[in-house]
Design a protein around this motif. Structure first.
Motif, PDB file in Angstrom:
ATOM      1  N   LYS A 177      -9.531  -0.519  -1.846  1.00  0.00           N
ATOM      2  CA  LYS A 177      -9.148  -1.823  -1.303  1.00  0.00           C
ATOM      3  C   LYS A 177      -8.804  -1.728   0.178  1.00  0.00           C
ATOM      4  O   LYS A 177      -9.070  -2.664   0.950  1.00  0.00           O
ATOM      5  CB  LYS A 177      -7.970  -2.371  -2.098  1.00  0.00           C
ATOM      6  N   ARG A 178      -8.232  -0.622   0.610  1.00  0.00           N
ATOM      7  CA  ARG A 178      -7.816  -0.480   2.011  1.00  0.00           C
ATOM      8  C   ARG A 178      -8.901   0.152   2.885  1.00  0.00           C
ATOM      9  O   ARG A 178      -9.157  -0.323   4.003  1.00  0.00           O
ATOM     10  CB  ARG A 178      -6.538   0.357   2.095  1.00  0.00           C
TER      11      ARG A 178
ATOM     12  N   VAL B  90      -6.316   1.426  -5.058  1.00  0.00           N
ATOM     13  CA  VAL B  90      -5.555   1.240  -3.810  1.00  0.00           C
ATOM     14  C   VAL B  90      -6.353   1.703  -2.601  1.00  0.00           C
ATOM     15  O   VAL B  90      -6.443   1.013  -1.565  1.00  0.00           O
ATOM     16  CB  VAL B  90      -4.206   1.980  -3.903  1.00  0.00           C
TER      17      VAL B  90
ATOM     18  N   PHE C 167       0.827  -1.204   0.000  1.00  0.00           N
ATOM     19  CA  PHE C 167       0.000   0.000   0.000  1.00  0.00           C
ATOM     20  C   PHE C 167       0.868   1.263   0.000  1.00  0.00           C
ATOM     21  O   PHE C 167       0.594   2.224  -0.734  1.00  0.00           O
ATOM     22  CB  PHE C 167      -0.924  -0.007   1.223  1.00  0.00           C
TER      23      PHE C 167
ATOM     24  N   LYS D 200       2.717   1.536  -3.468  1.00  0.00           N
ATOM     25  CA  LYS D 200       1.788   1.843  -4.562  1.00  0.00           C
ATOM     26  C   LYS D 200       1.271   3.268  -4.455  1.00  0.00           C
ATOM     27  O   LYS D 200       1.200   4.008  -5.450  1.00  0.00           O
ATOM     28  CB  LYS D 200       0.614   0.860  -4.531  1.00  0.00           C
ATOM     29  N   SER D 201       0.945   3.705  -3.248  1.00  0.00           N
ATOM     30  CA  SER D 201       0.426   5.065  -3.070  1.00  0.00           C
ATOM     31  C   SER D 201       1.503   6.101  -3.361  1.00  0.00           C
ATOM     32  O   SER D 201       1.229   7.128  -4.007  1.00  0.00           O
ATOM     33  CB  SER D 201      -0.095   5.241  -1.642  1.00  0.00           C
TER      34      SER D 201
END
Length: 347
Positions: A128-129, A125, A10, A13-14
């Protein structure tokens, strides 16, 4: 130390997506800024040539480019907020209060800013979180600039042209442009009123036509009903007249009592010349009475239906001619018959 060595997916990707997004926004913003310069140059040229209406139209395009650039500025600001609070977002399973507006606004902007495809990756992203974004947390300024519920007003366009003229040190008077726009607006209003009046008149004429058509249909149906009733009465009258004619003809046939040829009458019933004349006179009288009755019936029937009257009249005339042409056969004398029978016996 652990986060530096083993960074979660995470976080990586962020971080990478926000970095690429800032680069993309910088590229597309340069293109938009170049378009803004071109539009401002066009407006200046039009103002110098006295083409205020064309400068007014270019002002709308200029405002559109400025709107998109302001959207890019907001998205870049939200990316900076995400980058600064990424470590805080990594520690919590829920979205922190400091980043909630930025996350919701970036997810919302995915459907409205197609020039930045990295927004889709960032939305995947975040959803999903943290799950789906909260619509109430989206930045209101971003919503107003992306949705654009109505085009810019006339006053804003004129003010934009005036600002461009002041920027390039052009002495421009907006009064002629305002008068021209006022005349166009009044002409459009008059045209709309005329079209509305024409539509109203067309609806009224259509309604009146439908009413007249319905009245005509009612009149026709009434006439058809009357015709059907008259035809029924005529048919009943014709049937009654034909039945009456048949009864008259049957009475005539019954009154004649015609004997077949070959039947021998008794000696007491011999007919002489006087009797034949009387019978002929009676026959003529009966025929005249029948003709008068037939003519009376045919006259009544002819007043209602000419066709049925002609047919019945022709049939009646033919029947009368056939009856008048019939002649009663002459019977043999009784003595002659007895003499002939005696001669046959002797043979």
């Amino acid at each position: 130390m652990f986060l530096r060595c083993f960074k979660p997916k995470f976080y990586k990707k962020s971080k990478s997506t926000t970095s690429y997004m800032k680069i993309r926004i910088d590229i597309v913003r340069r293109k938009r800024i170049a378009m803004v310069r071109n539009y401002k140059t066009d407006i200046v040229n039009f103002l110098k040539n006295g083409q205020d209406s064309e400068a007014y139209r270019r002002a709308e395009l200029l405002l559109e480019e400025l709107r998109i650039i302001s959207c890019y500025d907001l998205i870049e600001r939200f990316c900076d907020c995400i980058s600064e609070n990424l470590s805080l977002m990594l520690k919590k399973r829920e979205c922190p209060e400091e980043c909630r507006e930025a996350v919701s606004s970036l997810i919302y902007a995915t459907a409205w800013v197609p020039d930045v495809p990295e927004l889709k990756d960032l939305r995947a992203v975040f959803t999903k979180r943290f799950g789906n974004f909260i619509a109430s947390s989206v930045n209101h300024e971003l919503v107003e600039k992306t949705e654009l519920l109505r085009p810019p007003s006339r006053e804003l366009k004129i003010q934009t042209v005036k600002d461009v003229a002041n920027e390039f040190s052009i002495n421009w008077d907006p009064t002629p442009l305002k008068l021209m726009l006022l005349r166009e607006t009044s002409a459009l209003q008059i045209k709309d009123k005329v079209e509305t009046r024409a539509d109203y008149l067309n609806k009224d004429t259509e309604k009146s036509f439908m009413d007249e058509h319905s009245d005509d249909e009612s009149v026709l149906s009434e006439s058809w009903r009357i015709d059907s009733l008259s035809k029924g009465s005529l048919s009943s009258s014709s049937s009654s007249s034909s039945s009456s004619l048949r009864r008259v003809s049957v009475r005539k046939k019954k009154g004649k009592k015609i004997l077949p040829y070959g039947i021998i009458s008794s000696p007491d019933t011999k007919l002489g010349a006087g009797n034949d004349e009387k019978a002929q006179e009676e026959k003529e009288e009966k025929r005249k009475i029948a003709d008068q009755e037939n003519s009376r019936l045919l006259g009544i029937q002819g007043s209602r239906s000419l066709t049925s009257t002609s047919n019945n009249e022709v049939s009646t005339i033919r029947e009368n001619e056939r009856m008048s042409s019939f002649q009663r056969p002459n019977l043999l004398d009784y003595d002659d018959v007895v003499a002939r029978l005696a001669a046959l016996r002797r043979r």
